[in-house]
Design a protein around this motif. Sequence first.
Motif, PDB file in Angstrom:
ATOM      1  N   ARG A   1       0.787  -1.138   0.028  1.00  0.00           N
ATOM      2  CA  ARG A   1       0.014   0.013   0.047  1.00  0.00           C
ATOM      3  C   ARG A   1       0.945   1.179   0.110  1.00  0.00           C
ATOM      4  N   ALA A   2       1.740   1.239   0.835  1.00  0.00           N
ATOM      5  CA  ALA A   2       2.804   2.400   0.755  1.00  0.00           C
ATOM      6  C   ALA A   2       3.552   2.749  -0.453  1.00  0.00           C
ATOM      7  N   VAL A   3       3.930   1.497  -1.065  1.00  0.00           N
ATOM      8  CA  VAL A   3       4.769   1.578  -2.297  1.00  0.00           C
ATOM      9  C   VAL A   3       3.829   2.029  -3.528  1.00  0.00           C
ATOM     10  N   VAL A   4       2.703   1.535  -3.505  1.00  0.00           N
ATOM     11  CA  VAL A   4       1.619   2.138  -4.488  1.00  0.00           C
ATOM     12  C   VAL A   4       1.438   3.624  -4.440  1.00  0.00           C
ATOM     13  N   THR A   5       1.261   3.950  -3.122  1.00  0.00           N
ATOM     14  CA  THR A   5       0.996   5.379  -2.861  1.00  0.00           C
ATOM     15  C   THR A   5       2.160   6.356  -3.292  1.00  0.00           C
ATOM     16  N   VAL A   6       3.393   5.708  -2.951  1.00  0.00           N
ATOM     17  CA  VAL A   6       4.440   6.533  -3.345  1.00  0.00           C
ATOM     18  C   VAL A   6       4.635   6.780  -5.034  1.00  0.00           C
TER      19      VAL A   6
END
Length: 280
Positions: free
Chosen positions: A237-242
Motif C-alpha cells: 500500500r505504501a509503495v503504490v501510494t509513493v
Amino acid sequence: MTGPHPSRVRAVRLGPRSIVALALVSAIGVAAFTWPLLAPAHSGVAAHAADAPWLFAALLPLLLAVVVATIADTGLDAKAIAMIGVLAAAGAALRPLGAGTAGIEPMFFLMVLSGRVLGPGFGFVLGAVTMFASALLTGGVGPWMPYQMLAMGWVALGAGLLPGAGRLRGRREVALLAGYGALASVAYGTAMNLQGWTLMQGMSSGISYVPGDPVGANLTRFVAYCLATSLGWDLPRAVVTVVLTFTLGGPILRALRRATRRAAFEAPVAFEAPVVFERT
C-alpha cells in the motif's frame, strides 16, 4: 484589499466549534484504537475485551456524524459539498481496483493530495465520506467500517496540516506528499490491526491479545501479529501510494488548485442594489 492567496484557499474553514468537535472525536478515536494497550488489568474494559470493539463501533458513527454536522454548520457550502461528492466518488471507484490484492489501495494517494490542497477540514470529511461510500460499493460494511472512516479522515486531515502549503511547489512538494503517504499508509494499517487484534483472542499465545497482561507483553504480541498478518499488505500500500504520487501527483495537484480557484470558495458574496427605472 486583495483576496486570499490562491494556494491558501480552503474549501472548508474550521471554526472554533469544528476544531473542538474534531479534537474530541479524535481523542475518543485514539482511545477506541489503543485501549487494548492502555486498559489496566482489573478495569472493566479489559474484563469485556470481546465487547469493547463493538461498543466503539456503535459509538464512532454518531461521533463522526456530529463532527461532519458541526463542520457543515460552520463552513461547508454547496460548492464544497459538490467537490466532496466528486472526489469521494473517485476515491470510492479507485478502491475496488486493488481491494483484496496484497493491500494495493490506489485511493490513498488521492486522499493525500486532496487534503493537501483543500485543507484539513475538507480532508477529514472527504476521507470519512470516501471510506463510507467505498464500503457500500464493495460490500465492506461491518464493525470495522467506522474505524476505517476515522482513520482515513485522519490520513487526509494530516495531509492538510503539512507545512509549506503556500510556498512549496514542484518536486519537493511531491516528495513531501509521497513520504507522508508512505508513512500514513503503514500507520493506517497498524491502526486497523489494533481494531481487529482483540477479536482474535486465543488464536495463538504468541500473537493474540491477552486481556490484563502487562503493556510490554501485549505490545510484543501486537508487533508479532502485525509482522505475521499485515506487513505484506501495508508495505505494498505504501509503495503504490509513493509510485502514484510521483507519477500523477504534479498534474493532480495543479488540477485541484485550478478547480479550487475557479470555485472561489472564499470569494465574498456581494449584492448589488436593484436598478429602479423611473417613468418619464
